[in-house]
Design a protein around this motif. Structure first.
Motif, mmCIF file in Angstrom:
data_model
loop_
_atom_site.group_PDB
_atom_site.id
_atom_site.type_symbol
_atom_site.label_atom_id
_atom_site.label_comp_id
_atom_site.label_asym_id
_atom_site.label_seq_id
_atom_site.Cartn_x
_atom_site.Cartn_y
_atom_site.Cartn_z
ATOM 1 N N ASN A 35 0.780 -1.175 -0.105
ATOM 2 C CA ASN A 35 0.108 -0.074 -0.049
ATOM 3 C C ASN A 35 1.006 1.194 0.063
ATOM 4 N N TYR A 36 1.091 1.848 -1.052
ATOM 5 C CA TYR A 36 1.998 2.863 -1.369
ATOM 6 C C TYR A 36 1.451 4.091 -0.935
ATOM 7 N N GLY A 37 0.750 4.287 0.328
ATOM 8 C CA GLY A 37 0.020 5.513 0.690
ATOM 9 C C GLY A 37 -1.136 5.618 -0.163
ATOM 10 N N PHE A 38 -1.603 4.766 -0.742
ATOM 11 C CA PHE A 38 -2.885 4.861 -1.442
ATOM 12 C C PHE A 38 -4.134 5.359 -0.491
ATOM 13 N N SER A 39 -4.144 4.767 0.530
ATOM 14 C CA SER A 39 -5.134 5.142 1.671
ATOM 15 C C SER A 39 -4.717 5.143 3.025
ATOM 16 N N SER A 40 -5.233 5.524 4.137
ATOM 17 C CA SER A 40 -5.077 5.683 5.354
ATOM 18 C C SER A 40 -4.778 4.198 6.093
ATOM 19 N N HIS A 41 -5.607 3.464 5.686
ATOM 20 C CA HIS A 41 -5.639 1.956 6.181
ATOM 21 C C HIS A 41 -5.417 1.048 5.018
ATOM 22 N N GLU A 42 -5.200 -0.126 5.403
ATOM 23 C CA GLU A 42 -4.630 -0.918 4.437
ATOM 24 C C GLU A 42 -5.887 -1.850 3.853
ATOM 25 N N ALA A 43 -6.072 -1.883 2.556
ATOM 26 C CA ALA A 43 -7.009 -2.350 1.586
ATOM 27 C C ALA A 43 -6.771 -3.814 1.115
ATOM 28 N N LYS A 44 -7.263 -4.815 1.629
ATOM 29 C CA LYS A 44 -6.805 -6.069 1.092
ATOM 30 C C LYS A 44 -8.071 -6.958 0.747
ATOM 31 N N GLU A 45 -7.985 -7.538 -0.693
ATOM 32 C CA GLU A 45 -9.133 -8.126 -1.002
ATOM 33 C C GLU A 45 -10.578 -7.466 -0.781
ATOM 34 N N THR A 46 -10.670 -6.267 -0.863
ATOM 35 C CA THR A 46 -11.964 -5.575 -0.984
ATOM 36 C C THR A 46 -12.772 -5.717 -2.405
ATOM 37 N N VAL A 47 -13.886 -6.237 -2.250
ATOM 38 C CA VAL A 47 -14.742 -6.357 -3.361
ATOM 39 C C VAL A 47 -15.928 -5.612 -3.458
ATOM 40 N N HIS A 48 -16.386 -4.868 -4.755
ATOM 41 C CA HIS A 48 -17.493 -4.268 -4.897
ATOM 42 C C HIS A 48 -18.403 -4.980 -5.931
ATOM 43 N N TYR A 49 -19.506 -5.248 -5.463
ATOM 44 C CA TYR A 49 -20.299 -6.050 -5.955
ATOM 45 C C TYR A 49 -21.561 -5.449 -7.108
ATOM 46 N N GLN A 50 -21.335 -4.151 -6.691
ATOM 47 C CA GLN A 50 -22.219 -3.389 -7.662
ATOM 48 C C GLN A 50 -21.898 -3.578 -9.140
ATOM 49 N N THR A 51 -22.795 -3.543 -10.022
ATOM 50 C CA THR A 51 -22.528 -3.309 -11.527
ATOM 51 C C THR A 51 -22.458 -2.287 -11.838
ATOM 52 N N ILE A 52 -21.321 -1.749 -12.432
ATOM 53 C CA ILE A 52 -20.959 -0.383 -12.845
ATOM 54 C C ILE A 52 -20.340 -0.506 -14.345
ATOM 55 N N SER A 53 -20.119 0.813 -14.676
ATOM 56 C CA SER A 53 -19.898 1.165 -16.128
ATOM 57 C C SER A 53 -18.134 1.360 -16.016
ATOM 58 N N PRO A 54 -17.504 1.039 -17.256
ATOM 59 C CA PRO A 54 -16.105 1.452 -17.370
ATOM 60 C C PRO A 54 -15.649 2.698 -16.839
ATOM 61 N N LYS A 55 -16.486 3.909 -16.935
ATOM 62 C CA LYS A 55 -16.104 4.931 -16.534
ATOM 63 C C LYS A 55 -16.423 5.066 -14.853
ATOM 64 N N SER A 56 -17.393 4.627 -14.376
ATOM 65 C CA SER A 56 -17.489 4.441 -12.989
ATOM 66 C C SER A 56 -16.379 3.719 -12.398
ATOM 67 N N LEU A 57 -15.645 2.848 -13.131
ATOM 68 C CA LEU A 57 -14.534 1.800 -12.671
ATOM 69 C C LEU A 57 -13.355 2.827 -12.717
ATOM 70 N N ALA A 58 -13.296 3.731 -13.643
ATOM 71 C CA ALA A 58 -11.976 4.614 -13.482
ATOM 72 C C ALA A 58 -12.258 5.672 -12.285
ATOM 73 N N LYS A 59 -13.175 5.982 -11.976
ATOM 74 C CA LYS A 59 -13.582 6.842 -11.027
ATOM 75 C C LYS A 59 -13.287 6.314 -9.788
ATOM 76 N N SER A 60 -13.494 4.881 -9.345
ATOM 77 C CA SER A 60 -13.376 4.263 -8.134
ATOM 78 C C SER A 60 -11.901 4.131 -8.214
ATOM 79 N N VAL A 61 -11.090 3.683 -9.379
ATOM 80 C CA VAL A 61 -9.822 3.501 -9.183
ATOM 81 C C VAL A 61 -8.945 4.662 -8.843
ATOM 82 N N LEU A 62 -9.416 5.632 -9.309
ATOM 83 C CA LEU A 62 -8.783 7.087 -9.045
ATOM 84 C C LEU A 62 -9.057 7.292 -7.521
#
Length: 312
Positions: A35-62
């Motif tokens: 975790n190169y300083g991406f978030s204050s807590h360590e995120a491991k194996e987090t799963v988002h079960y909602q159906t999203i569009s590619p642009k929503s995926l880009a927003k979540s990744v950012l």
């Protein structure tokens, strides 16, 4: 009788619309060894079960995946990551992850191992795909739209099989990518985003599978000592190209020599849907027959009284 036929027609139309509206979904995986300083807590194996569009995926990744720290143009830019890789596949659908028999076992094995062994990992099992735009363009435009301070386009490179309109640097083989890893280890440099299309390279004999290319890429990153993060996303084959320009046809027919690759293939999910649709048609026909029979029986008039037989 006319009412029964009208009800059947409405039901058939509704079934056709539901079948046509069901989106093709594919998984996406984001991981980094640390975790190169991406978030204050360590995120491991987090799963988002909602159906999203590619642009929503880009927003979540950012936002959640921390890519805004190095993809977007920022004055307080810190080089926490040397290289970010956007690997674009074409093999996996969402339903393929749980199957015992895989089309590309190396790909699934690499994804599962990387996802579970990394200290920072997120997954998006249901990314809805469409035929309107190539996945690389959708994601890059999604990055650009969600970067408030601008998008660092000058730090993006592509493999030469990607569909891009910008005049950007292209990689023609793995050696070119490896050289870029070495250059990026310079502390004063900036994080580079490499868009790697899983179809390989134009001028090389593309005998390697998508999984072998991803595995080789991960191995190169580990050997180079670079701090890296990878986003794998898939736009499966089988989506119709320009469906409005194609004549109506029976796309579940067996593949022939003149059939376009992908159009004649019916996977497990396709077989389930076709079986359900055929069963619905049979059920509707039987229902119409039952209603017609009841109508006919109700139309039979019998006398309420019978005359006594005449004596001779």
């Amino acid at each position: 009788m006319a009412a029964a036929w009208a009800a059947a027609a409405v039901l058939l139309l509704a079934l056709a619309r539901v079948s046509a509206a069901a989106p093709v979904t594919a998984p996406a995986f984001l991981w980094a060894p640390n975790n190169y300083g991406f978030s204050s807590h360590e995120a491991k194996e987090t799963v988002h079960y909602q159906t999203i569009s590619p642009k929503s995926l880009a927003k979540s990744v950012l936002e959640e995946g921390g890519w805004s720290n190095f993809v977007c143009s920022r004055e307080d830019h810190q080089k926490n990551v040397d290289v970010a890789v956007l690997f674009l596949g074409s093999k996996l659908q969402s339903s393929d992850i749980s199957k015992d028999k895989q089309v590309d076992p190396t790909l699934v094995g690499t994804l599962k191992h990387s996802f579970t062994s990394s200290k920072f990992s997120m997954s998006f099992p249901y990314v809805a795909m469409s035929d309107d735009e190539k996945l690389e363009k959708s994601l890059i435009s999604g990055f650009a739209e969600n970067c408030n301070n601008g998008f660092g386009v000058n730090h993006i490179t592509y493999t030469d099989t990607c569909t891009v309109s910008e005049d950007l640097k292209e990689h023609h083989d793995m050696d070119s990518i490896h050289v870029s890893f070495v250059v990026l280890l310079n502390p004063s440099g900036q994080t580079n985003l490499i868009v790697f299309c899983g179809s390989g390279f134009k001028d090389l004999d593309n005998t390697k599978s998508e999984g072998e290319l991803l595995s080789e890429l991960v191995t190169l990153l580990k050997k180079s000592g670079a701090k890296y993060t990878i986003l794998y996303a898939s736009q499966p084959y089988g989506l119709l190209e320009n469906p409005s320009n194609l004549p109506l046809g029976r796309y579940l027919a067996e593949k022939t020599n003149t059939t376009k690759a992908g159009l004649g293939k019916c996977d497990g999910e396709c077989m389930v849907k076709s079986t359900l649709l055929e069963g619905s048609f049979v059920g509707i026909v039987l229902l119409i027959i039952l209603i017609s029979g009841l109508k006919c029986m109700m139309g039979i008039d019998t006398p309420s009284k019978f005359e006594a037989p005449q004596e001779s």
